[in-house]
Design an enzyme around this catalytic site. Structure first.
Site, PDB file in Angstrom:
ATOM      1  N   GLU A   1       4.836   4.960 -22.900  1.00 59.83           N
ATOM      2  CA  GLU A   1       5.302   3.586 -23.025  1.00 59.83           C
ATOM      3  C   GLU A   1       5.280   3.193 -24.494  1.00 59.83           C
ATOM      4  O   GLU A   1       4.238   3.222 -25.148  1.00 59.83           O
ATOM      5  CB  GLU A   1       4.416   2.609 -22.250  1.00 59.83           C
ATOM      6  CG  GLU A   1       4.929   1.173 -22.360  1.00 59.83           C
ATOM      7  CD  GLU A   1       3.888   0.104 -22.082  1.00 59.83           C
ATOM      8  OE1 GLU A   1       4.284  -1.054 -21.885  1.00 59.83           O
ATOM      9  OE2 GLU A   1       2.684   0.419 -22.078  1.00 59.83           O
TER      10      GLU A   1
ATOM     11  N   HIS B   1       8.020  -4.194 -14.773  1.00 60.35           N
ATOM     12  CA  HIS B   1       6.947  -5.101 -14.367  1.00 60.35           C
ATOM     13  C   HIS B   1       6.436  -5.943 -15.535  1.00 60.35           C
ATOM     14  O   HIS B   1       5.655  -6.875 -15.327  1.00 60.35           O
ATOM     15  CB  HIS B   1       5.794  -4.292 -13.775  1.00 60.35           C
ATOM     16  CG  HIS B   1       5.123  -3.397 -14.773  1.00 60.35           C
ATOM     17  ND1 HIS B   1       5.722  -2.259 -15.278  1.00 60.35           N
ATOM     18  CD2 HIS B   1       3.922  -3.483 -15.383  1.00 60.35           C
ATOM     19  CE1 HIS B   1       4.912  -1.689 -16.145  1.00 60.35           C
ATOM     20  NE2 HIS B   1       3.822  -2.405 -16.233  1.00 60.35           N
ATOM     21  N   ASP B   2       6.871  -5.638 -16.751  1.00 58.47           N
ATOM     22  CA  ASP B   2       6.369  -6.329 -17.939  1.00 58.47           C
ATOM     23  C   ASP B   2       7.317  -7.378 -18.497  1.00 58.47           C
ATOM     24  O   ASP B   2       7.014  -8.005 -19.514  1.00 58.47           O
ATOM     25  CB  ASP B   2       6.061  -5.308 -19.048  1.00 58.47           C
ATOM     26  CG  ASP B   2       4.751  -4.581 -18.818  1.00 58.47           C
ATOM     27  OD1 ASP B   2       3.821  -5.193 -18.259  1.00 58.47           O
ATOM     28  OD2 ASP B   2       4.647  -3.389 -19.203  1.00 58.47           O
TER      29      ASP B   2
ATOM     30  N   ASP C   1       0.830  -1.210   0.000  1.00 56.76           N
ATOM     31  CA  ASP C   1       0.000   0.000   0.000  1.00 56.76           C
ATOM     32  C   ASP C   1       0.866   1.263   0.000  1.00 56.76           C
ATOM     33  O   ASP C   1       2.097   1.198   0.085  1.00 56.76           O
ATOM     34  CB  ASP C   1      -0.970  -0.005   1.183  1.00 56.76           C
ATOM     35  CG  ASP C   1      -0.277  -0.184   2.541  1.00 56.76           C
ATOM     36  OD1 ASP C   1       0.962  -0.013   2.609  1.00 56.76           O
ATOM     37  OD2 ASP C   1      -0.976  -0.489   3.521  1.00 56.76           O
TER      38      ASP C   1
ATOM     39  N   ARG D   1       3.408   8.613 -16.608  1.00 56.60           N
ATOM     40  CA  ARG D   1       3.884   7.603 -17.529  1.00 56.60           C
ATOM     41  C   ARG D   1       2.635   7.034 -18.194  1.00 56.60           C
ATOM     42  O   ARG D   1       1.663   6.690 -17.528  1.00 56.60           O
ATOM     43  CB  ARG D   1       4.672   6.527 -16.779  1.00 56.60           C
ATOM     44  CG  ARG D   1       5.161   5.367 -17.655  1.00 56.60           C
ATOM     45  CD  ARG D   1       4.174   4.229 -17.649  1.00 56.60           C
ATOM     46  NE  ARG D   1       4.669   3.013 -18.276  1.00 56.60           N
ATOM     47  CZ  ARG D   1       3.911   1.952 -18.544  1.00 56.60           C
ATOM     48  NH1 ARG D   1       2.619   1.951 -18.225  1.00 56.60           N
ATOM     49  NH2 ARG D   1       4.413   0.898 -19.097  1.00 56.60           N
TER      50      ARG D   1
ATOM     51  N   ARG E   1       7.061  -9.741 -10.451  1.00 55.40           N
ATOM     52  CA  ARG E   1       6.385  -8.833  -9.526  1.00 55.40           C
ATOM     53  C   ARG E   1       6.312  -9.425  -8.116  1.00 55.40           C
ATOM     54  O   ARG E   1       5.322  -9.283  -7.405  1.00 55.40           O
ATOM     55  CB  ARG E   1       4.980  -8.513 -10.043  1.00 55.40           C
ATOM     56  CG  ARG E   1       4.965  -7.973 -11.462  1.00 55.40           C
ATOM     57  CD  ARG E   1       3.555  -7.916 -12.040  1.00 55.40           C
ATOM     58  NE  ARG E   1       3.565  -7.454 -13.428  1.00 55.40           N
ATOM     59  CZ  ARG E   1       2.471  -7.324 -14.168  1.00 55.40           C
ATOM     60  NH1 ARG E   1       1.280  -7.639 -13.666  1.00 55.40           N
ATOM     61  NH2 ARG E   1       2.552  -6.898 -15.415  1.00 55.40           N
TER      62      ARG E   1
ATOM     63  N   ASP F   1       0.543   4.396 -20.348  1.00 60.37           N
ATOM     64  CA  ASP F   1       0.512   2.993 -20.722  1.00 60.37           C
ATOM     65  C   ASP F   1       0.016   2.811 -22.155  1.00 60.37           C
ATOM     66  O   ASP F   1      -0.929   3.478 -22.586  1.00 60.37           O
ATOM     67  CB  ASP F   1      -0.404   2.237 -19.749  1.00 60.37           C
ATOM     68  CG  ASP F   1      -0.307   0.741 -19.895  1.00 60.37           C
ATOM     69  OD1 ASP F   1       0.804   0.216 -19.772  1.00 60.37           O
ATOM     70  OD2 ASP F   1      -1.347   0.096 -20.134  1.00 60.37           O
TER      71      ASP F   1
ATOM     72  N   ASP G   1       6.518 -11.913 -16.502  1.00 58.79           N
ATOM     73  CA  ASP G   1       5.278 -11.434 -15.901  1.00 58.79           C
ATOM     74  C   ASP G   1       4.305 -12.606 -15.726  1.00 58.79           C
ATOM     75  O   ASP G   1       4.077 -13.344 -16.690  1.00 58.79           O
ATOM     76  CB  ASP G   1       4.709 -10.349 -16.838  1.00 58.79           C
ATOM     77  CG  ASP G   1       3.269  -9.979 -16.573  1.00 58.79           C
ATOM     78  OD1 ASP G   1       2.777 -10.269 -15.485  1.00 58.79           O
ATOM     79  OD2 ASP G   1       2.653  -9.389 -17.493  1.00 58.79           O
TER      80      ASP G   1
ATOM     81  N   HIS H   1      -7.287   1.810 -22.172  1.00 55.25           N
ATOM     82  CA  HIS H   1      -8.343   0.834 -21.912  1.00 55.25           C
ATOM     83  C   HIS H   1      -8.804   0.939 -20.459  1.00 55.25           C
ATOM     84  O   HIS H   1      -8.141   1.560 -19.622  1.00 55.25           O
ATOM     85  CB  HIS H   1      -7.851  -0.583 -22.209  1.00 55.25           C
ATOM     86  CG  HIS H   1      -6.562  -0.916 -21.530  1.00 55.25           C
ATOM     87  ND1 HIS H   1      -5.338  -0.731 -22.137  1.00 55.25           N
ATOM     88  CD2 HIS H   1      -6.293  -1.392 -20.293  1.00 55.25           C
ATOM     89  CE1 HIS H   1      -4.374  -1.088 -21.314  1.00 55.25           C
ATOM     90  NE2 HIS H   1      -4.929  -1.490 -20.176  1.00 55.25           N
TER      91      HIS H   1
END
Length: 575
Positions: free
Chosen positions: A356, A422-423, A171, A325, A471, A327, A467, A244
């Site tokens: 990105e 993270h990807d 958090d 940033r 993570r 996406d 991924d 999205h």
């Protein structure tokens, strides 16, 4: 002379204002083809018979890629319009003039046959990038997995491998509690993946853009995080997912409920009813990567534009964040991003906008859309050099030369240079768990210009496959941390900050020795000269010519040799 390789456009990609009355000109030629390139210029409206305004400026080869050399020249002038052309001379003494996209063996005297640079136009379209961002060290956090303010069982927090659904209870309060770690490391910019209300751990499918996800905290927590980060000299970037939404987002939920009668039908790209959202079947509406759980917004709709830009402005206004940033930015139209930039910069002129995109994308970096991009071509080059061994150091240098030769000179210091995110799999995973190769990758990141982005945990040599395994929960337990790698990161960042010639200095020479796996870069900022040695080979090498120089990373005299996968920064006294 290879004329087909000569490239210049009389637009803001190759001829642009650096500041009022100062301009940069750029031309590309075949690698190793030219002995000299000269920029010839003169005032468009003043005849030479009345006043001779002709100027010859020797252009400098600033970088090379595998196939091309890039020449640049800076020129100061104050005119209504400048006319210019190029004088190209090869190593055989052949001389050609290039003007208005035509070649000639005779010098060009007719200004109408030259390239055109209207001064006011170029100055008005100047690329203004926040100065605060240049060459700053960035740290990426995946909030649900970085730190939790609540008790989490150790077997859950350190679960490996890990999937999408595990709730580690990370958090914003946990991030606040660990700002001291980022400060000690030397971080200057904190970038968090999405924090808005969503039904997943990654939050890339927003249900409500105006609410912090309750599992992360509240708007007041974000305000406190930003305030405390600012107090420590750090900026904060949020992740904007405007490509999205979640199917539970109010607009798509209405489409599912009311179908053809929905007032939000034009918010998405609906191809027919009933909606197809079954796993294994292609949806009949556009979405991210054919995944029906992320329906794609129609940003050509002014209402959708208003909504998304309103979100971007809201969090700047309410919490004083420092930028976004974006996406999947390259799958959204230029029309939207141009408006996005205008309105975000109106809210906060110093806000940073990073898109990105996983490939070279100059069309987004012309000064009226993004400030920068995630530099995945850099990541790919480092991976191929150090993890795969599929390219040589000279090829690696060429990859970086292509980037330097093609992006705006003011963009280069704000490229988000990453080796993992993270990807994608963590770099340590990519190189088979070899921490020494990770240390070399960090050196390539942190000892060069740009905004190096450290993916949380890389400073402790965290593991993680593709991924979502990349993570995992952050390794806060000391016994799970690689202290040697952490100390290396701290040293790299300290040296980077203490010696600006590494990031802002001019390259005096660059030498790649493939047989040794050695890259040598000599730089100067006018105050100091540094020699950076990157040894990417697997055998020890001797470098007696540098013995005795002060070595900044180890704070001792350089012994004249480097082991496998080792880097060094040497300081040269005097100019």
């Amino acid at each position: 002379m290879e004329l087909a390789a000569v490239y210049h456009k009389a637009d803001k990609s190759c001829c642009y204002a650096l500041e009022r009355n100062r301009f940069l000109f750029r031309i590309r030629v075949k690698k190793g083809d030219m002995a000299s390139v000269v920029l010839r210029s003169q005032d468009k409206y003043l005849p030479v018979s009345r006043q001779d305004t002709r100027v010859q400026t020797v252009m400098e080869k600033v970088c090379s890629d595998e196939y091309s050399d890039y020449y640049e020249a800076e020129l100061s002038f104050q005119v209504v319009c400048l006319r210019y052309f190029f004088e190209l001379t090869d190593f055989n003494g052949e001389r050609i003039f290039y003007a208005n996209y035509k070649f000639s063996t005779r010098i060009v005297t007719d200004t109408d046959q030259m390239f055109d640079c209207p001064q006011n136009l170029r100055e008005e379209e100047r690329f203004l990038i926040p100065e605060w961002a240049k060459n700053k060290v960035v740290y990426q956090i995946f909030p649900s997995r970085f730190a939790a303010s609540r008790e989490v069982p150790e077997e859950l927090w350190y679960k490996a491998p890990i999937g999408h659904r595990e709730d580690l209870k990370g958090d914003l309060r946990g991030i606040i509690d660990h700002l001291g770690h980022l400060e000690e490391l030397g971080v200057e910019v904190l970038y968090m993946t999405p924090i808005f209300r969503a039904n997943t751990s990654h939050k890339y499918d927003a249900v409500d853009y105006y609410q912090i996800d309750p599992s992360f905290g509240t708007k007041e927590d974000l305000k406190e995080l930003v305030t405390k980060a600012h107090t420590k000299g750090m900026r904060v970037l949020l992740d904007g997912v405007f490509n999205h939404t979640s199917p539970d987002f109010f607009a798509f939920a209405d489409v599912m409920k009311n179908q053809e009668k929905s007032e939000y039908l034009d918010w998405y790209y609906i191809e027919g009813f009933p909606l197809v959202r079954e796993w294994g079947r292609k949806p009949n509406f556009k979405c991210f990567s054919y995944f029906g759980g992320m329906p794609k917004l129609n940003l050509s709709n002014p209402e959708v534009q208003d909504y998304c830009i309103g979100v971007a402005r809201y969090w700047i206004r309410e919490c004083d964040i420092d930028g976004w940033r974006l996406d999947v930015g390259d799958e959204i139209s230029h029309v939207f991003w141009k408006r996005f930039r205008r309105e975000v910069k109106a809210q906060k002129p110093e806000a940073l906008i990073i898109g990105e995109v996983w490939h070279y994308a100059p069309d987004f970096l012309e000064g009226d859309e993004w400030d920068s991009v995630m530099n995945y071509p850099f990541k790919d080059a480092v991976k191929e050099l150090l993890a795969d061994g599929s390219i040589t150091v000279s090829q690696y240098a060429g990859r970086l030369g292509f980037i330097r030769g093609n992006v705006h000179t003011d963009v280069y210091p704000v490229l988000l240079n990453l080796i993992g995110s993270h990807d994608c799999p963590r770099f340590l995973h990519e190189c088979g768990g070899d921490a020494q190769r990770l240390k070399m990758a960090a050196a390539l990141q942190l000892l060069n210009p740009g905004m190096p982005m450290i993916y949380y945990g890389d400073e402790y040599a965290m593991e993680g496959g593709k991924d979502p395994d990349c993570r995992r929960g952050m390794v806060w337990e000391e016994g799970r941390q690689n202290g040697e790698v952490y100390d290396w990161y701290r040293r790299l960042i300290r040296v980077r900050k203490e010696h600006p010639s590494l990031t802002a200095g001019k390259i005096l020479s660059l030498r790649a020795e493939d047989e040794k796996g050695l890259l040598v870069i000599v730089k100067s900022d006018g105050n100091e000269k540094t020699v950076t040695l990157f040894h990417c080979g697997t055998e020890r090498i001797d470098l007696p010519e540098y013995a005795g120089l002060s070595e900044l990373l180890r704070e001792k005299k350089f012994e004249g040799r480097l082991g496998a996968m080792e880097a060094a920064v040497l300081i040269v006294d005097g100019e």
